[in-house]
Design an enzyme around this catalytic site. Structure first.
Site, PDB file in Angstrom:
ATOM      1  N   ASN A   1       0.579  -1.477   0.168  1.00  0.00           N
ATOM      2  CA  ASN A   1      -0.169   0.116  -0.087  1.00  0.00           C
ATOM      3  C   ASN A   1       1.346   1.230   0.578  1.00  0.00           C
ATOM      4  OD1 ASN A   1       0.696  -0.040   2.759  1.00  0.00           O
ATOM      5  ND2 ASN A   1      -1.448  -0.736   3.582  1.00  0.00           N
ATOM      6  N   LYS A  24      12.903  -8.037  -0.773  1.00  0.00           N
ATOM      7  CA  LYS A  24      11.340  -8.577  -1.629  1.00  0.00           C
ATOM      8  C   LYS A  24      10.681  -8.176  -1.958  1.00  0.00           C
ATOM      9  CE  LYS A  24       8.317 -11.743  -3.232  1.00  0.00           C
ATOM     10  NZ  LYS A  24       6.605 -11.240  -3.370  1.00  0.00           N
ATOM     11  N   PRO A  25       9.970  -7.410  -2.486  1.00  0.00           N
ATOM     12  CA  PRO A  25       9.144  -6.278  -3.015  1.00  0.00           C
ATOM     13  C   PRO A  25       8.250  -7.274  -3.216  1.00  0.00           C
ATOM     14  CG  PRO A  25      10.155  -6.181  -4.796  1.00  0.00           C
ATOM     15  CD  PRO A  25      10.644  -7.001  -4.587  1.00  0.00           C
ATOM     16  N   ALA A  26       7.044  -5.955  -2.688  1.00  0.00           N
ATOM     17  CA  ALA A  26       5.333  -6.942  -3.017  1.00  0.00           C
ATOM     18  C   ALA A  26       5.240  -7.393  -4.044  1.00  0.00           C
ATOM     19  CB  ALA A  26       4.510  -5.836  -2.285  1.00  0.00           C
ATOM     20  N   GLU A  99       5.419  -6.295  10.908  1.00  0.00           N
ATOM     21  CA  GLU A  99       4.393  -5.330  10.881  1.00  0.00           C
ATOM     22  C   GLU A  99       2.899  -5.954  10.437  1.00  0.00           C
ATOM     23  OE1 GLU A  99       2.906  -2.224  10.461  1.00  0.00           O
ATOM     24  OE2 GLU A  99       3.925  -1.649   9.125  1.00  0.00           O
ATOM     25  N   CYS A 133      -3.062  -0.743   7.149  1.00  0.00           N
ATOM     26  CA  CYS A 133      -2.844  -1.473   8.181  1.00  0.00           C
ATOM     27  C   CYS A 133      -3.496  -0.548   9.521  1.00  0.00           C
ATOM     28  CB  CYS A 133      -2.055  -2.503   8.917  1.00  0.00           C
ATOM     29  SG  CYS A 133      -0.188  -1.049   9.206  1.00  0.00           S
ATOM     30  N   GLU A 230     -10.308  -7.234   9.621  1.00  0.00           N
ATOM     31  CA  GLU A 230      -9.480  -6.139   8.567  1.00  0.00           C
ATOM     32  C   GLU A 230     -10.470  -6.507   7.667  1.00  0.00           C
ATOM     33  OE1 GLU A 230      -4.854  -4.019   8.656  1.00  0.00           O
ATOM     34  OE2 GLU A 230      -5.215  -6.671   8.349  1.00  0.00           O
TER      35      GLU A 230
END
Length: 327
Positions: A1, A24-26, A99, A133, A230
């Site tokens: 996000n 390692k990115p999303a 997190e 989040c 959530e």
């Protein structure tokens, strides 16, 4: 996000502490990470300090957790994946920072500045279309001011403009993917089936794609999915309360403990809320939690460790004790 912010909050303190980094990115947002890697090269960062790897998460994860050179693994994402990473870290006794998800309560006391509370709720709920989040998932408003708050809030939500982000008048964009769109729809449908009142929105947008109308539900009860899970979407779930102790109990009745918000004027009362809410971050008359000088992180199943401040850089350090004698 936040594909740049999430990365910077990790690689900055890691490198400042003297660590090299494998990032390692999303999979939804790899180009931001690659652009940051290019900027790092242009800035003169030595080769091998920041290494960016894209591809299959399981294959990359296997390599990371199997390599003894990796001493710390930091992750931002879902609680379910965080639990899996904790199990993987156990094999090598690797230090881990997580997190994870949140389910933030937003509590408006009867002495609150209504204009400030409405503005705060708009930001806390609809920032990034509810896809953070720390977004407010449950909004409790004292019964004495509930109706007035709801009316002002609905007027603000009605003024939101849905559309593509390259249009200057747009204030709300699409959800990240079809799975996110489906989840938001399921939460709204479940709430309405359990007698929540639809005040605004409630449907996928006529724009198509993954756009969902900014939505307000009133009369939300604790048995509804939206009160327990959530949502990660633009749905404001509002309830009335009339007892401080009861609303604190209800706010804490979740596995999550990342962010919470309280609006009011009585400082002693606000401090009591801040102390009793089981959340790592509590915004009092403010929703601006993000800052590099404060420890960001959660309690319970919202994570382990902190990002930001000196607490954040210590995540990338080991404590060593030297006893020197006979000098």
């Amino acid at each position: 996000n936040f594909p740049a912010g999430m990365i910077a909050r990790k690689i900055g303190p890691a490198m400042a502490a003297g660590c090299t980094v494998v990032l390692k990115p999303a999979p939804e947002t790899p180009f931001t990470a690659l652009a940051m890697g290019e900027l790092a090269q242009q800035a003169g960062l030595p080769p091998g300090v920041l290494n960016i790897v894209t591809g299959d998460a399981y294959t990359i994860g296997d390599a990371i957790f199997a390599d003894p050179a990796v001493r710390f693994v930091g992750f931002t994402g879902s609680t379910a994946v965080g639990k899996m990473l904790m199990r993987r870290a156990a094999d090598g006794v690797k230090k881990i920072g997580l997190e994870l998800g949140g389910h933030a309560p937003f509590i408006v006391l009867d002495d609150a500045d209504l204009d400030a509370a409405v503005e705060g709720a708009m930001i806390a709920k609809f920032r990034n279309m509810g896809q953070t989040c720390v977004c407010a998932n449950r909004i409790w408003v004292h019964a004495r001011i509930h109706d007035e708050f709801l009316a002002r809030f609905a007027a603000k939500v009605g003024a939101l403009v849905l559309g593509p982000g390259d249009r200057p008048d747009v204030t709300q964009g699409p959800l990240i993917n079809g799975k996110a769109l489906a989840k938001v729809g399921e939460h709204v449908g479940d709430a309405l089936a359990r007698q929540a009142r639809l005040i605004a929105g409630g449907m996928p947008s006529a724009l198509g794609g993954t756009y969902f109308e900014p939505t307000i539900l009133a009369g939300v009860t604790d048995d509804m999915r939206i009160a327990r899970e959530e949502t990660f979407g633009p749905v404001a779930a509002i309830s009335a309360f009339d007892d401080d102790a009861d609303v604190i109990r209800r706010a804490n009745a979740t596995e999550y403990g990342l962010a919470a918000y309280v609006y009011g004027r009585d400082l002693a009362r606000l401090v009591r809320f801040g102390e009793r809410l089981e959340y790592g971050m509590v915004g009092i008359n403010s929703v601006a939690l993000g800052t590099e000088v404060a420890p960001i992180g959660g309690m319970k199943q919202s994570g382990i460790g902190r990002e930001g401040s000196h607490h954040g850089i210590l995540e990338y350090c080991e404590t060593k004790y030297l006893l020197v004698g006979g000098v």
